[in-house]
Design an enzyme around this catalytic site. Structure first.
Site, PDB file in Angstrom:
ATOM      1  N   GLU A   1      22.983  -1.864  35.071  1.00  0.00           N
ATOM      2  CA  GLU A   1      24.157  -1.643  34.226  1.00  0.00           C
ATOM      3  C   GLU A   1      23.664  -1.101  32.876  1.00  0.00           C
ATOM      4  OE1 GLU A   1      26.328  -5.116  32.916  1.00  0.00           O
ATOM      5  OE2 GLU A   1      28.199  -4.118  33.391  1.00  0.00           O
TER       6      GLU A   1
ATOM      7  N   GLU B   1      34.104  -2.295  33.332  1.00  0.00           N
ATOM      8  CA  GLU B   1      34.736  -3.591  33.056  1.00  0.00           C
ATOM      9  C   GLU B   1      35.375  -3.648  31.663  1.00  0.00           C
ATOM     10  OE1 GLU B   1      31.489  -6.294  33.636  1.00  0.00           O
ATOM     11  OE2 GLU B   1      30.537  -5.762  31.754  1.00  0.00           O
TER      12      GLU B   1
HETATM   13  C1  NOJ Z   1      29.052  -9.280  33.814  1.00  0.00           C
HETATM   14  C2  NOJ Z   1      28.852  -8.210  34.825  1.00  0.00           C
HETATM   15  O1  NOJ Z   1      28.644  -6.976  34.208  1.00  0.00           O
HETATM   16  C3  NOJ Z   1      30.046  -8.169  35.734  1.00  0.00           C
HETATM   17  O2  NOJ Z   1      29.907  -7.113  36.665  1.00  0.00           O
HETATM   18  C4  NOJ Z   1      30.208  -9.475  36.430  1.00  0.00           C
HETATM   19  O3  NOJ Z   1      31.418  -9.477  37.119  1.00  0.00           O
HETATM   20  C5  NOJ Z   1      30.205 -10.627  35.450  1.00  0.00           C
HETATM   21  N1  NOJ Z   1      29.167 -10.532  34.513  1.00  0.00           N
HETATM   22  C6  NOJ Z   1      30.057 -11.952  36.181  1.00  0.00           C
HETATM   23  O4  NOJ Z   1      28.767 -12.044  36.704  1.00  0.00           O
END
Ligand code: NOJ
Length: 661
Positions: free
Chosen positions: A461, A467
């Site tokens: 990432e 997100e």
């Molecule tokens: C942050 C991550 O970037 C995301 O993809 C994930 O859903 C959450 N943490 C929970 O692990």
């Protein structure tokens, strides 16, 4: 006569001692690097033709055992050269040319302990890499690096894209562009628009048992600022020891930065069996949690249930997705898991999640479950369970794991990007390779090309991902973000951005949603590279959506990738050829400005008629008011033609081109 002989002897013995500076050029002769010592100070400089690219810049270290800088003499120079082509198991292109000239500068302290240090420079057509070697020696055994003194002395106060180190968590700040001299400490990669025909990107390659690189501007000079341990030490080391490579990609247009494979070339060849690796697309029980529809923790809205996972497996099988990610399936999510992750059990499913049965069900449908391992930053808790968990996953037919570290402090004591963290992430990747598991790492280390050595590290990432379009308080990722990422974060390695949101309604945070059109979401399948690509939305939002057919058809493993046209952070058009067929895929996207882009098709085979299926912004599409209109049209094309495509504000397009029978 006697005098002449004496003079001759003196001249001969002088030329036998090492020169104080040497140069080495790129194979095409355009870049020239000089390295040497001036008044005891080791330095390097770089030019392109006659124009300086890096002015004389110091090299060396502050060790806890004293300064290792400013007191050098040159022991000698060695040269080497390499010209080879190697094959990637997966990637943006199949074959990578590794062609460089090397210069090793061997240094020794003039006074005191007479310690040794080498600097190895490799000069490629697309830039340079250099690293330090601490040879085995009597007066430097175990040592601590308090500071690396490498400088990047820029000749101009150029515009630099970067994200700040301080105050940023998980490398998830927006990249901003300002003159170098006005920045605070920044994390690499940084991208520099030096001149209209000169672009640089500074980063590192093969970050092994060392601290992550950051840069502190002093005027137009960038000073190395390694991420420390809490003790203040940057790196604990023992000779013989090597640092990561410091890398400078040099291009004459933005696309050259994306085309560079220099960082991969500076990593070691593959060390693992690759026969089991997979590429493709996956879906997941994921966006639903970020939209507040489901929870990770147990309760009435628990997302990771057997029933829901079966539905996702069915959908994956129907639509050609190879994996199903399930988050919140294992014990440890009840309570504040972001503060302490010691409760996570990576082998213990929640009672409403039939792990073994689901793996059997997935296998019967030709789909694999993707294990999710959120650690909450408890690296030790994770390491203690690694072998047991990974052995279990392998036995169940799981072939990839998404790891997560939602806590900047690992084990409550060391920061993620310190040597402590770098050691941990490597252990995870190496252990995963043993159990034939691919790793997608969230948070954690910025990639440095390690995927060449460990191609089971498929993506990370280390950016503001999709997100943020679910819950950020600033409305989501701005329109320029996705056309900037390939020129910044993307230069480091594959990105798990998780594109493919089709439903822009957000019940929980109504003002926040993808700041793009639907067609732009499709373009990201071409523009944002990863071999293991997610379609991130909840499956209900994909049902009966014609746009899904592009995602279903889009490969993730390419024979060739080309940047067709680009301006950093404004727009980008790329074409990629599938590794397993004759098909080409073209993606284009723009920032908030509507544009008409022309795509010359001269990358296609000549004298061949192709059929292009074009997914583009439809009438009235605009990310601010109506992101959905999309037109899908078909057209015959050939290598002598061009396509002209209208992009809406923050719009995009995606094109599939195949040969007509
Ligand atoms: C942050 C991550 O970037 C995301 O993809 C994930 O859903 C959450 N943490 C929970 O692990």
């Amino acid at each position: 006569m006697k005098k002449t002989i004496l003079l001759l002897i003196t001249i001969l013995s002088l030329s036998a001692t090492a020169k104080s500076v040497e140069t080495v050029s790129s194979p095409d002769g355009k870049l020239t690097l000089s390295a040497g010592v001036r008044q005891g100070q080791a330095y390097y400089q770089l030019s392109r033709g006659s124009e300086p690219v890096i002015n004389p810049s110091n090299l060396g270290f502050q060790l806890s055992q004293g300064l290792l800088s400013g007191n050098f003499r040159i022991v000698g120079f060695q040269r080497d050269t390499k010209n080879e082509t190697w094959e990637q198991p997966w990637g943006e292109e199949r074959f990578v040319r590794n062609h460089y000239n090397e210069l090793r500068m061997r240094l020794q302290e003039k006074k005191g302990l007479k310690r040794l240090l080498n600097v190895v420079f490799r000069v490629f057509d697309d830039g340079i890499g250099f690293r330090y070697e601490f040879p085995l020696q009597p007066h430097l055994k175990q040592f601590e690096i308090m500071d690396e003194l490498t400088e990047f002395n820029l000749p101009w106060d150029a515009q630099m894209w970067s994200q700040p180190t301080n105050g940023t968590v998980y490398y998830e700040a927006l990249y901003t562009k300002t003159p170098v001299s006005r920045k605070d400490t920044v994390s690499t990669p940084v991208t520099i628009e030096a001149k209209p025909n000169l672009y640089l990107a500074i980063h590192e390659a093969n970050l092994t048992d060392y601290a992550s690189l950051n840069l502190t501007p002093r005027g137009t000079k960038l000073l190395t600022a390694l991420t420390p341990w809490q003790s203040g030490v940057k790196v604990y080391a023992q000779a013989p020891f090597v640092s990561p490579w410091r890398t400078i990609i040099v291009g004459s247009k933005p696309g050259d930065l994306i085309a560079s494979r220099l960082i991969l070339n500076l990593n070691e060849p593959c060390r693992i069996d690759t026969s089991w690796l997979d590429t493709g697309r996956y879906i997941g029980i994921w966006w639903g949690m970020h939209m507040n529809d489901y929870t990770w923790a147990q309760g009435p809205k628990h997302g990771a249930t057997t029933e829901m996972t079966r539905r996702y497996i069915d959908f994956a099988a129907q639509h050609g997705f190879r994996g199903v990610l399930v988050e919140g399936w294992n014990e440890g999510w009840d309570g504040d898991w972001t503060r302490i992750g010691n409760h996570f059990k990576f082998t213990k499913p929640y009672p409403d999640y039939d792990l073994e049965g689901l793996c059997r069900y997935a296998a019967s449908k030709g789909v694999r479950l993707i294990a999710h391992n959120e650690t909450g930053g408890s690296a030790t808790n994770y390491e203690q369970q690694l072998d047991a968990a990974f052995a279990l996953y392998q036995r169940l037919g799981i072939n990839s794991v998404k790891t997560g570290y939602v806590n900047m402090m690992l084990d409550g004591k060391e920061t993620q990007h310190s040597q402590y963290g770098i050691r941990h992430y490597r252990k995870v990747v190496e252990t995963a390779a043993k159990y034939h598991l691919m790793i997608v790492n969230h948070e954690g280390a910025m990639p440095t090309g390690l995927r060449r050595t460990y191609p089971n590290l498929v993506a990370t990432e280390d950016m503001r991902g999709q997100e943020y379009n679910a819950w950020s308080q600033d409305g989501g990722n701005p329109p320029y973000h996705e056309v900037l990422l390939p020129f910044t974060r993307g230069l480091a390695g594959p990105m798990d951005y998780t594109p493919g949101i089709f439903n822009f309604t957000n019940k929980a945070v109504p003002a926040t949603h993808p700041q793009s059109t639907l067609a732009k979401q499709l373009s990201l399948y071409v523009l944002l590279y990863t071999p293991w690509q997610m379609a991130a939305d909840e499956i209900e939002n994909y049902e009966y959506q014609p746009a899904l057919s592009f995602i279903e058809s889009c490969p993730t493993n390419w024979a060739v990738s080309k940047v067709i046209d680009a301006q950093i952070g404004r727009y980008l058009v790329m074409a990629r050829k599938d590794r397993d067929s004759d098909r080409w895929f073209v993606g284009g996207a723009t920032d908030s400005e509507a544009r008409t882009l022309t795509i010359p098709l001269d990358f296609l085979d000549t004298n061949t008629v192709y059929r292009a299926v074009i997914y583009q912004d439809g009438p009235g599409a605009d990310y601010r008011t109506n992101p959905y209109p999309m037109t899908i049209l078909q057209q015959d094309v050939s290598s002598t033609g061009s396509l002209h495509i209208n992009l809406a504000p923050s719009g995009g397009f995606a094109i599939r081109i195949e040969k007509k029978d």
